[in-house]
Write an enzyme that holds these catalytic residues in place. Structure first.
Site, PDB file in Angstrom:
ATOM      1  N   LYS A 268      -2.678  12.723  -0.320  1.00  0.00           N
ATOM      2  CA  LYS A 268      -2.853  12.325  -1.724  1.00  0.00           C
ATOM      3  C   LYS A 268      -3.128  13.572  -2.555  1.00  0.00           C
ATOM      4  CE  LYS A 268      -4.422   7.603  -1.077  1.00  0.00           C
ATOM      5  NZ  LYS A 268      -3.276   6.978  -1.735  1.00  0.00           N
ATOM      6  N   ARG A 344      -0.679  -1.275   5.191  1.00  0.00           N
ATOM      7  CA  ARG A 344       0.216  -2.329   5.674  1.00  0.00           C
ATOM      8  C   ARG A 344       0.464  -2.207   7.180  1.00  0.00           C
ATOM      9  NH1 ARG A 344       4.836  -0.552   1.527  1.00  0.00           N
ATOM     10  NH2 ARG A 344       2.963  -0.007   0.371  1.00  0.00           N
TER      11      ARG A 344
HETATM   12  N1  BES Z   1      -5.061   2.802  -0.541  1.00  0.00           N
HETATM   13  C1  BES Z   1      -3.843   3.072  -1.201  1.00  0.00           C
HETATM   14  C2  BES Z   1      -3.623   2.196  -2.417  1.00  0.00           C
HETATM   15  C3  BES Z   1      -4.398   2.552  -3.641  1.00  0.00           C
HETATM   16  C4  BES Z   1      -3.969   3.540  -4.487  1.00  0.00           C
HETATM   17  C5  BES Z   1      -5.527   1.832  -3.976  1.00  0.00           C
HETATM   18  C6  BES Z   1      -4.668   3.813  -5.636  1.00  0.00           C
HETATM   19  C7  BES Z   1      -6.211   2.101  -5.131  1.00  0.00           C
HETATM   20  C8  BES Z   1      -5.794   3.090  -5.958  1.00  0.00           C
HETATM   21  C9  BES Z   1      -2.662   2.829  -0.258  1.00  0.00           C
HETATM   22  O1  BES Z   1      -2.908   3.106   1.071  1.00  0.00           O
HETATM   23  C10 BES Z   1      -1.580   3.742  -0.704  1.00  0.00           C
HETATM   24  O2  BES Z   1      -1.758   4.914  -0.612  1.00  0.00           O
HETATM   25  N2  BES Z   1      -0.488   3.176  -1.164  1.00  0.00           N
HETATM   26  C11 BES Z   1       0.604   3.950  -1.646  1.00  0.00           C
HETATM   27  C12 BES Z   1       1.886   3.298  -1.205  1.00  0.00           C
HETATM   28  C13 BES Z   1       3.079   4.137  -1.457  1.00  0.00           C
HETATM   29  C14 BES Z   1       3.085   5.345  -0.539  1.00  0.00           C
HETATM   30  C15 BES Z   1       4.311   3.300  -1.229  1.00  0.00           C
HETATM   31  C16 BES Z   1       0.508   3.984  -3.173  1.00  0.00           C
HETATM   32  O3  BES Z   1       0.181   2.960  -3.768  1.00  0.00           O
HETATM   33  O4  BES Z   1       0.726   5.048  -3.733  1.00  0.00           O
HETATM   34 MN    MN Z   2      -2.589   5.166   1.522  1.00  0.00          MN
END
Ligand code: BES
Ligand code: MN
Ligand code: ZN
Length: 491
Positions: A268, A344
């Site tokens: 991230k 997921r």
């Molecule tokens: N835990 C995150 C989702 C999330 C992001 C929650 C921001 C709260 C705030 C999840 O694991 C994630 O990183 N999802 C990605 C998916 C993408 C790579 C398709 C996302 O939402 O960016």
């Molecule tokens: Mn994630």
């Protein structure tokens, strides 16, 4: 805080702070009654403050040499727009104005205009939850004085049971807030499992914790792939509530339990707020918070499975590579084209596990996608299900809880976005509708004969400024909704 019901009237109630709900269209007559209690004419005082009892109007006075010493007047709007949710919001605001006193507060609203039971539930929850403060990590917590007693006054009906249930639910919400608020160096998968163990010491509970090798034996390749880049051991938590009565319904509640989500090799960066990713176990907090409340409520005829595939998403030499292909416990193969779509993967094996228990319904809660936050913001969760009845009952439960939820489309054609050249599916599709493809991915791991709902709580799990009954930080979102839903579902 001690909470009680009292039939005392405004005229003879004794205490330190009095909160009174007023109606715009009845203000004059209401004030005439209240004025009899105090030396000052409230009407003039309120006029000076431009208070006309509009929805969410709030004003407070300190009364010298009088008891109660403080008066908080809140506006409920017109008789016809009075709603349980407007009561929740205005009472939450009033609650914050009682901080700093140790005394006894009284609340009066025109009970005859609302369904008394729901109003009692809403008020107890709003007061107690608005006054919650997490001081666990402060070495010298500034004194957070809050009222020691609350009395709901002017009530003649028997609402004791509702009051008790509201209090029990609050215990669950508070636990969920503490779990989400705890930093990732404190709240590890092992500590999450420890919390489940503490809950399991209550009547009618049973606990199974599966470690890495147990999960390996169950072929949970998707879940274990996520955990393999962390120094911390994964813990698959299966907590069961089974009362010794005839069971009418069995349900499974699954919570995403990433105690930290770095993104993995798809680290991230930029606006992704990596430091907040301790809240990525918010789904599991909602589920364990619900278990905490259920331990107190002891609903008689429902069996509940609380399931969390807990782990961390980190990077090291054994971490998943972007591009790895893994096999979930239902034998489906997944090309991990993005290691940050890890939730997921953990849920996939949890959903297969839950399906094998053959429950009457499965509900999962997860901080699954940033896309859901883009779509619905931080006060509304997304709800996906093919089952209209389930959608209806969950929405109703959330509405009564004052928790925002909105049904989203399970748009099957978007599943094409998850096509992989090599494996059965990829774990991420294109950027548009990212929260929908996430739901469609999960669906691949649920027994299609079992009604299933997925709730994406990525937005409401946390509030930067505070919202409704939640002070800034972890909200405990989901517990109130699930407790309501479970208690309704057994009937
Ligand atoms: N835990 C995150 C989702 C999330 C992001 C929650 C921001 C709260 C705030 C999840 O694991 C994630 O990183 N999802 C990605 C998916 C993408 C790579 C398709 C996302 O939402 O960016
Ligand atoms: Mn994630
Ligand atoms: Zn995540």
């Amino acid at each position: 805080m001690q909470i009680a019901i009292s039939s005392a009237s405004i005229k003879n109630w004794e205490g330190d702070i009095l909160i009174i709900g007023l109606l715009e269209n009845e203000l004059k007559t209401q004030l005439e009654i209240i004025d009899k209690r105090f030396d000052s004419s409230l009407e003039n005082l309120l006029k000076k403050q431009e208070f006309s009892a509009k929805k969410d109007d709030i004003v407070s006075f300190t009364l010298l040499n009088e008891s109660p010493e403080k008066l908080i007047m809140v506006g409920l709007g017109n008789t016809e727009d009075i709603s349980i949710n407007s009561i929740r919001s205005v009472i939450s605001k009033a609650a914050t104005k009682t901080i700093g006193t140790n005394g006894k507060i009284g609340i009066y609203i025109p009970w005859n205009l609302v369904e008394e039971g729901s109003a009692v539930e809403a008020i107890v929850e709003s007061i107690r939850l608005s006054l919650f403060k997490d001081i666990r990590f402060m070495s010298n917590p500034e004194s957070h004085k809050k009222p020691s007693e609350l009395e709901l006054i002017g009530i003649n009906l028997d609402v004791e049971d509702i009051l008790k249930k509201a209090n029990k639910t609050c215990l669950g919400v508070e636990l969920a807030r503490e779990l989400v608020g705890a930093p990732p160096n404190e709240l590890t998968p092992t500590i999450l499992a420890k919390n489940a163990e503490i809950i399991s010491q209550n009547k009618n509970f049973e606990l199974k914790i599966l470690d890495r090798s147990d999960c390996n034996n169950l072929n949970m390749g998707a879940y274990l792939a996520v955990s393999q880049g962390s120094d911390l051991e994964p813990k698959f938590i299966h907590l069961t509530y089974r009362p010794k009565n005839p069971i009418k319904k069995t349900i499974a509640l699954i919570g995403k339990g990433l105690t930290f989500d770095s993104g993995g090799y798809n680290l991230k960066v930029g606006a992704a707020q990596i430091d907040l990713m301790k809240f990525d176990m918010g789904g599991s907090a909602a589920v364990l918070g619900t278990a905490r409340a259920i331990a107190e409520i002891q609903p008689p005829n429902i069996e509940i499975h609380f399931i969390v595939a807990a782990c961390e998403n980190m990077v090291n030499g054994s971490a998943v590579h972007p591009g790895d292909i893994v096999k979930a416990s239902n034998k489906k193969t997944i090309e991990i084209n993005n290691t940050d779509a890890e939730g997921r993967l953990t849920l996939a094996d949890a959903l297969v596990y839950a399906s094998k228990l053959k429950p009457d319904a499965i509900v999962d809660l997860a901080t699954l996608t940033g896309a859901c936050v883009v779509a619905l913001g931080d006060e509304i969760a997304g709800l996906w299900t093919d089952n209209d009845e389930l959608s209806e009952s969950i929405s109703k439960a959330a509405n009564r809880a004052g928790e925002g939820i909105w049904r989203m489309p399970m748009h099957q054609p978007y599943k094409d976005g998850l096509k992989s050249i090599l494996a059965d599916l990829k774990n991420t599709g294109p950027r548009p509708a990212g929260s929908i493809t996430a739901a469609l991915f999960l669906k691949e791991f649920v027994d299609p004969s079992i009604p299933w709902a997925h709730i994406d709580i990525a937005g409401p799990v946390w509030s930067e400024k505070g919202t409704g009954d939640a002070p800034a930080g972890a909200t405990g979102y989901g517990v109130k909704t699930l407790v309501n839903w479970v208690c309704d579902y057994q009937n």
